[in-house]
Design a protein around this motif. Structure first.
Motif, mmCIF file in Angstrom:
data_model
loop_
_atom_site.group_PDB
_atom_site.id
_atom_site.type_symbol
_atom_site.label_atom_id
_atom_site.label_comp_id
_atom_site.label_asym_id
_atom_site.label_seq_id
_atom_site.Cartn_x
_atom_site.Cartn_y
_atom_site.Cartn_z
ATOM 1 N N TYR A 37 0.878 -1.157 0.000
ATOM 2 C CA TYR A 37 0.000 0.000 0.000
ATOM 3 C C TYR A 37 0.919 1.211 0.000
ATOM 4 O O TYR A 37 1.993 1.189 0.589
ATOM 5 C CB TYR A 37 -0.890 0.028 1.243
ATOM 6 C CG TYR A 37 -1.946 -1.048 1.234
ATOM 7 C CD1 TYR A 37 -3.011 -0.986 0.345
ATOM 8 C CD2 TYR A 37 -1.872 -2.107 2.126
ATOM 9 C CE1 TYR A 37 -3.982 -1.978 0.340
ATOM 10 C CE2 TYR A 37 -2.842 -3.097 2.123
ATOM 11 C CZ TYR A 37 -3.886 -3.029 1.231
ATOM 12 O OH TYR A 37 -4.843 -4.000 1.224
ATOM 13 N N SER A 39 1.344 5.479 0.476
ATOM 14 C CA SER A 39 0.757 6.684 1.043
ATOM 15 C C SER A 39 1.778 7.811 1.059
ATOM 16 O O SER A 39 2.948 7.593 1.357
ATOM 17 C CB SER A 39 0.300 6.379 2.471
ATOM 18 O OG SER A 39 0.070 7.557 3.192
ATOM 19 N N PHE A 65 -3.361 3.857 -0.868
ATOM 20 C CA PHE A 65 -3.588 3.786 0.576
ATOM 21 C C PHE A 65 -5.071 3.635 0.908
ATOM 22 O O PHE A 65 -5.436 2.923 1.840
ATOM 23 C CB PHE A 65 -3.003 5.031 1.252
ATOM 24 C CG PHE A 65 -3.168 5.062 2.732
ATOM 25 C CD1 PHE A 65 -2.547 4.125 3.534
ATOM 26 C CD2 PHE A 65 -3.941 6.035 3.336
ATOM 27 C CE1 PHE A 65 -2.694 4.157 4.918
ATOM 28 C CE2 PHE A 65 -4.086 6.078 4.710
ATOM 29 C CZ PHE A 65 -3.460 5.134 5.501
ATOM 30 N N SER A 68 -6.661 0.274 1.663
ATOM 31 C CA SER A 68 -6.384 -0.422 2.926
ATOM 32 C C SER A 68 -7.411 -0.087 4.005
ATOM 33 O O SER A 68 -7.261 -0.519 5.143
ATOM 34 C CB SER A 68 -4.982 -0.065 3.433
ATOM 35 O OG SER A 68 -4.942 1.275 3.880
ATOM 36 N N LEU A 91 2.743 -1.281 4.373
ATOM 37 C CA LEU A 91 2.545 0.113 3.985
ATOM 38 C C LEU A 91 3.878 0.763 3.638
ATOM 39 O O LEU A 91 4.815 0.723 4.418
ATOM 40 C CB LEU A 91 1.891 0.892 5.129
ATOM 41 C CG LEU A 91 1.712 2.391 4.929
ATOM 42 C CD1 LEU A 91 0.769 2.670 3.768
ATOM 43 C CD2 LEU A 91 1.198 3.043 6.199
ATOM 44 N N ASP A 93 5.283 4.392 2.934
ATOM 45 C CA ASP A 93 4.765 5.751 3.088
ATOM 46 C C ASP A 93 5.869 6.774 3.293
ATOM 47 O O ASP A 93 7.005 6.442 3.602
ATOM 48 C CB ASP A 93 3.765 5.829 4.229
ATOM 49 C CG ASP A 93 4.381 5.618 5.592
ATOM 50 O OD1 ASP A 93 5.456 5.007 5.681
ATOM 51 O OD2 ASP A 93 3.778 6.055 6.585
#
Length: 137
Positions: A37, A39, A65, A68, A91, A93
């Motif tokens: 994911y 972000s 994002f 999720s 994640l 990010d």
């Protein structure tokens, strides 16, 4: 006493500083593969950024994002009986933290469980990484 001119933050600078740190982190880990994911400052990056990462790292599959939603990003040991709905992918990010001086920003970037702070500097219209400290758990 030192006096600095007032700084103004532009949304574009906040996003670009964060992306610069994240792309630098990814360059340090050239073999990026798997599903993640993605972000930037707690929200979805635009499609152009996702396409750039997919082009640079063809073995990586990037999800926005927002996909999720409803999951938690789990890392570590949990109490017996504690129910967690862990996300199927980690994640990746980048988050803008602060701009303590004009054109100097502190950003955190990495993949869940591996990353750290980056100092970035804006020169000639682009952000450049000055230093980073990356560690993994």
């Amino acid at each position: 006493m030192w006096k600095f001119p007032p700084t103004s933050l532009y949304a574009e600078d906040v996003e670009q500083a964060a992306l610069t740190a994240l792309l630098n982190f990814l360059e340090m880990n050239k073999g990026l593969s798997g599903e993640y994911y993605f972000s930037v400052n707690g929200s979805d990056p635009n499609d152009q950024i996702i396409n750039l990462i997919n082009h640079k790292y063809p073995d990586a599959i990037i999800h926005k994002f927002s996909e999720s939603k409803g999951y938690e990003f789990c890392l570590g040991v949990y109490l017996v009986g504690e129910e967690k709905k862990c996300a199927p992918y980690p994640l990746m990010d980048a988050n803008f933290i602060a701009m303590p001086m004009w054109h100097v920003a502190l950003v955190s970037a990495g993949v869940w469980g591996c990353g750290g702070p980056f100092w970035v500097f804006k020169a000639f219209g682009r952000w450049i990484v000055l230093s980073e400290h990356v560690s993994c758990t």
